[in-house]
Design a protein around this motif. Structure first.
Motif, PDB file in Angstrom:
ATOM      1  N   LYS A 161       0.674  -0.880  -0.202  1.00  0.00           N
ATOM      2  CA  LYS A 161       0.060   0.409   0.067  1.00  0.00           C
ATOM      3  C   LYS A 161       0.371   0.995  -0.308  1.00  0.00           C
ATOM      4  CE  LYS A 161      -3.013   2.094   3.042  1.00  0.00           C
ATOM      5  NZ  LYS A 161      -4.011   2.618   3.900  1.00  0.00           N
ATOM      6  N   GLU A 162       2.077   1.087   1.174  1.00  0.00           N
ATOM      7  CA  GLU A 162       2.642   2.751   1.219  1.00  0.00           C
ATOM      8  C   GLU A 162       3.652   2.618  -0.547  1.00  0.00           C
ATOM      9  OE1 GLU A 162       4.357   2.325   6.117  1.00  0.00           O
ATOM     10  OE2 GLU A 162       5.159   0.734   4.453  1.00  0.00           O
ATOM     11  N   ILE A 163       3.900   1.519  -1.192  1.00  0.00           N
ATOM     12  CA  ILE A 163       4.732   1.487  -2.570  1.00  0.00           C
ATOM     13  C   ILE A 163       3.737   2.774  -3.580  1.00  0.00           C
ATOM     14  CG2 ILE A 163       6.443  -0.081  -1.894  1.00  0.00           C
ATOM     15  CD1 ILE A 163       4.857  -1.486  -3.564  1.00  0.00           C
ATOM     16  N   LYS A 164       2.803   1.999  -3.374  1.00  0.00           N
ATOM     17  CA  LYS A 164       1.588   2.095  -4.485  1.00  0.00           C
ATOM     18  C   LYS A 164       1.445   4.073  -4.077  1.00  0.00           C
ATOM     19  CE  LYS A 164      -0.436  -2.186  -5.967  1.00  0.00           C
ATOM     20  NZ  LYS A 164      -2.281  -3.048  -5.303  1.00  0.00           N
ATOM     21  N   GLU A 165       1.007   4.204  -2.731  1.00  0.00           N
ATOM     22  CA  GLU A 165       1.069   5.527  -2.364  1.00  0.00           C
ATOM     23  C   GLU A 165       2.069   6.740  -2.787  1.00  0.00           C
ATOM     24  OE1 GLU A 165       0.029   5.320   1.926  1.00  0.00           O
ATOM     25  OE2 GLU A 165      -1.911   4.951   1.626  1.00  0.00           O
ATOM     26  N   ILE A 166       3.443   5.947  -2.747  1.00  0.00           N
ATOM     27  CA  ILE A 166       4.301   6.798  -3.610  1.00  0.00           C
ATOM     28  C   ILE A 166       4.298   7.070  -4.925  1.00  0.00           C
ATOM     29  CG2 ILE A 166       7.098   6.671  -4.162  1.00  0.00           C
ATOM     30  CD1 ILE A 166       7.370   5.248  -0.884  1.00  0.00           C
ATOM     31  N   GLY A 167       3.791   5.993  -5.990  1.00  0.00           N
ATOM     32  CA  GLY A 167       3.455   5.705  -6.883  1.00  0.00           C
ATOM     33  C   GLY A 167       4.048   4.784  -8.377  1.00  0.00           C
ATOM     34  N   PHE A 168       4.926   3.946  -7.065  1.00  0.00           N
ATOM     35  CA  PHE A 168       5.289   2.682  -7.218  1.00  0.00           C
ATOM     36  C   PHE A 168       4.369   1.156  -8.330  1.00  0.00           C
ATOM     37  CE2 PHE A 168       9.441   3.557  -5.440  1.00  0.00           C
ATOM     38  CZ  PHE A 168      10.077   3.895  -6.365  1.00  0.00           C
ATOM     39  N   SER A 169       4.221   0.470  -9.626  1.00  0.00           N
ATOM     40  CA  SER A 169       3.503  -0.734  -9.546  1.00  0.00           C
ATOM     41  C   SER A 169       4.023  -1.311  -8.889  1.00  0.00           C
ATOM     42  CB  SER A 169       3.661  -0.237 -10.268  1.00  0.00           C
ATOM     43  OG  SER A 169       2.599   0.371 -10.907  1.00  0.00           O
ATOM     44  N   PRO A 170       4.077  -1.957  -8.408  1.00  0.00           N
ATOM     45  CA  PRO A 170       4.991  -3.219  -7.680  1.00  0.00           C
ATOM     46  C   PRO A 170       4.702  -4.857  -8.980  1.00  0.00           C
ATOM     47  CG  PRO A 170       2.255  -3.435  -6.754  1.00  0.00           C
ATOM     48  CD  PRO A 170       2.948  -2.584  -6.998  1.00  0.00           C
ATOM     49  N   PHE A 171       5.761  -5.247  -9.737  1.00  0.00           N
ATOM     50  CA  PHE A 171       5.718  -6.179 -10.170  1.00  0.00           C
ATOM     51  C   PHE A 171       6.093  -7.433  -9.738  1.00  0.00           C
ATOM     52  CE2 PHE A 171       7.688  -3.210 -13.337  1.00  0.00           C
ATOM     53  CZ  PHE A 171       6.189  -2.712 -13.828  1.00  0.00           C
ATOM     54  N   ILE A 172       7.280  -7.732  -8.666  1.00  0.00           N
ATOM     55  CA  ILE A 172       6.770  -8.585  -7.713  1.00  0.00           C
ATOM     56  C   ILE A 172       7.203  -8.034  -5.946  1.00  0.00           C
ATOM     57  CG2 ILE A 172       8.994 -10.318  -6.622  1.00  0.00           C
ATOM     58  CD1 ILE A 172       9.946 -10.209  -9.473  1.00  0.00           C
ATOM     59  N   PHE A 173       6.217  -8.583  -4.887  1.00  0.00           N
ATOM     60  CA  PHE A 173       6.689  -8.011  -3.905  1.00  0.00           C
ATOM     61  C   PHE A 173       6.012  -9.022  -2.994  1.00  0.00           C
ATOM     62  CE2 PHE A 173       5.077  -5.698  -0.454  1.00  0.00           C
ATOM     63  CZ  PHE A 173       5.895  -4.446  -0.032  1.00  0.00           C
ATOM     64  N   ARG A 174       7.599  -9.674  -1.619  1.00  0.00           N
ATOM     65  CA  ARG A 174       7.521 -10.598  -1.539  1.00  0.00           C
ATOM     66  C   ARG A 174       8.090 -10.656  -0.442  1.00  0.00           C
ATOM     67  NH1 ARG A 174       8.667 -13.453  -6.382  1.00  0.00           N
ATOM     68  NH2 ARG A 174       6.500 -14.527  -7.225  1.00  0.00           N
ATOM     69  N   LYS A 175       8.582 -11.278   0.849  1.00  0.00           N
ATOM     70  CA  LYS A 175       8.703 -10.872   2.529  1.00  0.00           C
ATOM     71  C   LYS A 175       9.966  -9.995   2.119  1.00  0.00           C
ATOM     72  CE  LYS A 175      10.106 -14.846   4.024  1.00  0.00           C
ATOM     73  NZ  LYS A 175      10.269 -15.585   4.892  1.00  0.00           N
ATOM     74  N   ASN A 176      10.725 -10.451   0.665  1.00  0.00           N
ATOM     75  CA  ASN A 176      12.102 -10.123   1.173  1.00  0.00           C
ATOM     76  C   ASN A 176      12.607  -9.580  -0.145  1.00  0.00           C
ATOM     77  OD1 ASN A 176      12.217 -12.484  -0.277  1.00  0.00           O
ATOM     78  ND2 ASN A 176      14.028 -12.811   1.761  1.00  0.00           N
ATOM     79  N   ILE A 177      12.408  -9.366  -0.933  1.00  0.00           N
ATOM     80  CA  ILE A 177      12.444  -8.822  -2.512  1.00  0.00           C
ATOM     81  C   ILE A 177      11.064  -8.004  -3.072  1.00  0.00           C
ATOM     82  CG2 ILE A 177      11.411 -10.468  -4.062  1.00  0.00           C
ATOM     83  CD1 ILE A 177      14.249 -10.095  -5.987  1.00  0.00           C
ATOM     84  N   ALA A 178      11.251  -6.821  -3.554  1.00  0.00           N
ATOM     85  CA  ALA A 178      10.662  -5.910  -4.355  1.00  0.00           C
ATOM     86  C   ALA A 178      11.006  -5.840  -5.368  1.00  0.00           C
ATOM     87  CB  ALA A 178       9.939  -4.740  -3.488  1.00  0.00           C
ATOM     88  N   VAL A 179      10.090  -5.691  -6.973  1.00  0.00           N
ATOM     89  CA  VAL A 179      10.408  -5.329  -7.947  1.00  0.00           C
ATOM     90  C   VAL A 179       9.496  -4.036  -8.354  1.00  0.00           C
ATOM     91  CG1 VAL A 179      11.211  -5.685 -10.267  1.00  0.00           C
ATOM     92  CG2 VAL A 179      12.279  -6.912  -8.768  1.00  0.00           C
ATOM     93  N   LEU A 180      10.296  -3.128  -8.511  1.00  0.00           N
ATOM     94  CA  LEU A 180       9.181  -1.653  -8.366  1.00  0.00           C
ATOM     95  C   LEU A 180       9.788  -0.990  -9.489  1.00  0.00           C
ATOM     96  CD1 LEU A 180       8.988  -0.605  -4.626  1.00  0.00           C
ATOM     97  CD2 LEU A 180       7.549  -2.646  -5.765  1.00  0.00           C
ATOM     98  N   GLY A 181       7.801  -0.880 -10.236  1.00  0.00           N
ATOM     99  CA  GLY A 181       8.074   0.045 -11.204  1.00  0.00           C
ATOM    100  C   GLY A 181       7.242   1.235 -11.581  1.00  0.00           C
ATOM    101  N   LYS A 182       8.070   2.600 -12.227  1.00  0.00           N
ATOM    102  CA  LYS A 182       7.402   3.585 -12.087  1.00  0.00           C
ATOM    103  C   LYS A 182       6.927   3.285 -13.941  1.00  0.00           C
ATOM    104  CE  LYS A 182       9.162   8.224 -12.205  1.00  0.00           C
ATOM    105  NZ  LYS A 182      10.006   9.456 -11.227  1.00  0.00           N
ATOM    106  N   ASN A 183       5.592   4.236 -14.479  1.00  0.00           N
ATOM    107  CA  ASN A 183       5.254   3.935 -15.417  1.00  0.00           C
ATOM    108  C   ASN A 183       5.679   5.203 -15.487  1.00  0.00           C
ATOM    109  OD1 ASN A 183       4.792   1.437 -15.775  1.00  0.00           O
ATOM    110  ND2 ASN A 183       2.912   1.932 -14.459  1.00  0.00           N
TER     111      ASN A 183
END
Length: 183
Positions: A161-183
């Protein structure tokens, strides 16, 4: 996560976009670059890679000593295709960073054996500050890759939720890895 795995992940993520074989990203920033090994590896791949660390272990002209909570202070309006943070945005990495940037925190935490809600909130706020700073320095489209858990106990300290509020799109979001996109 070993940096070699991050390189493989970047290559896989670029394939659906139709990019040519090889490393497709032109610019990369590695947060918490330490000795600069990953930055050097990416430069050998032809990427314009730079790193930032509060206490870099080697001196290279493309590694900056600085605080990732305010990347624009060091890189101005420069944007990056990819920003990586390996072992930085977890409780241990954030605590180390805060201790370097604020001697009062280092003194207060020196003899602590448990975390108070205030401590956890401070770490969390600083993680979000780094994420906001990364978002601002990222090209659109661009990728932010954050991996934690090299020691099996560290986890991401922010929510989807917090990364979406910043503007990121989560491609992968697990307990110890995040791959976030900016469109």
């Amino acid at each position: 996560m070993p940096y070699e795995t991050i390189v493989q992940l970047l290559e896989i993520l670029s394939k659906p976009a139709g990019n040519a074989p090889g490393f497709p990203y032109k610019t990369l920033l590695d947060i918490g670059c330490g000795n600069g090994y990953f930055v050097e590896q990416m430069r050998e791949e032809g990427c314009q890679a730079v790193g930032i660390d509060l206490a870099p272990r080697r001196k290279y002209k493309h590694i900056v000593r600085g605080d990732a909570r305010n990347l624009s202070e060091y890189f101005g309006k420069r944007k990056f295709d990819v920003i990586t943070a390996n072992g930085v945005l977890n409780s241990g990495g954030l605590l180390e960073a805060l201790c370097i940037t604020d001697p009062k925190i280092a003194e207060a935490m020196q003899n602590k054996r448990s975390w108070s809600q205030k401590d956890i909130k401070l770490l969390h706020e600083n993680a979000l500050a780094v994420l906001r700073s990364c978002y601002a320095q990222l090209n659109s489209p661009g990728l932010f890759i954050n991996s934690e858990g090299n020691f099996g106990e560290d986890y991401l300290v922010y929510s989807k939720k917090e990364i979406k509020e910043i503007g990121f799109s989560p491609f992968i979001f697990r307990k110890n890895i995040a791959v976030l996109g900016k469109n």
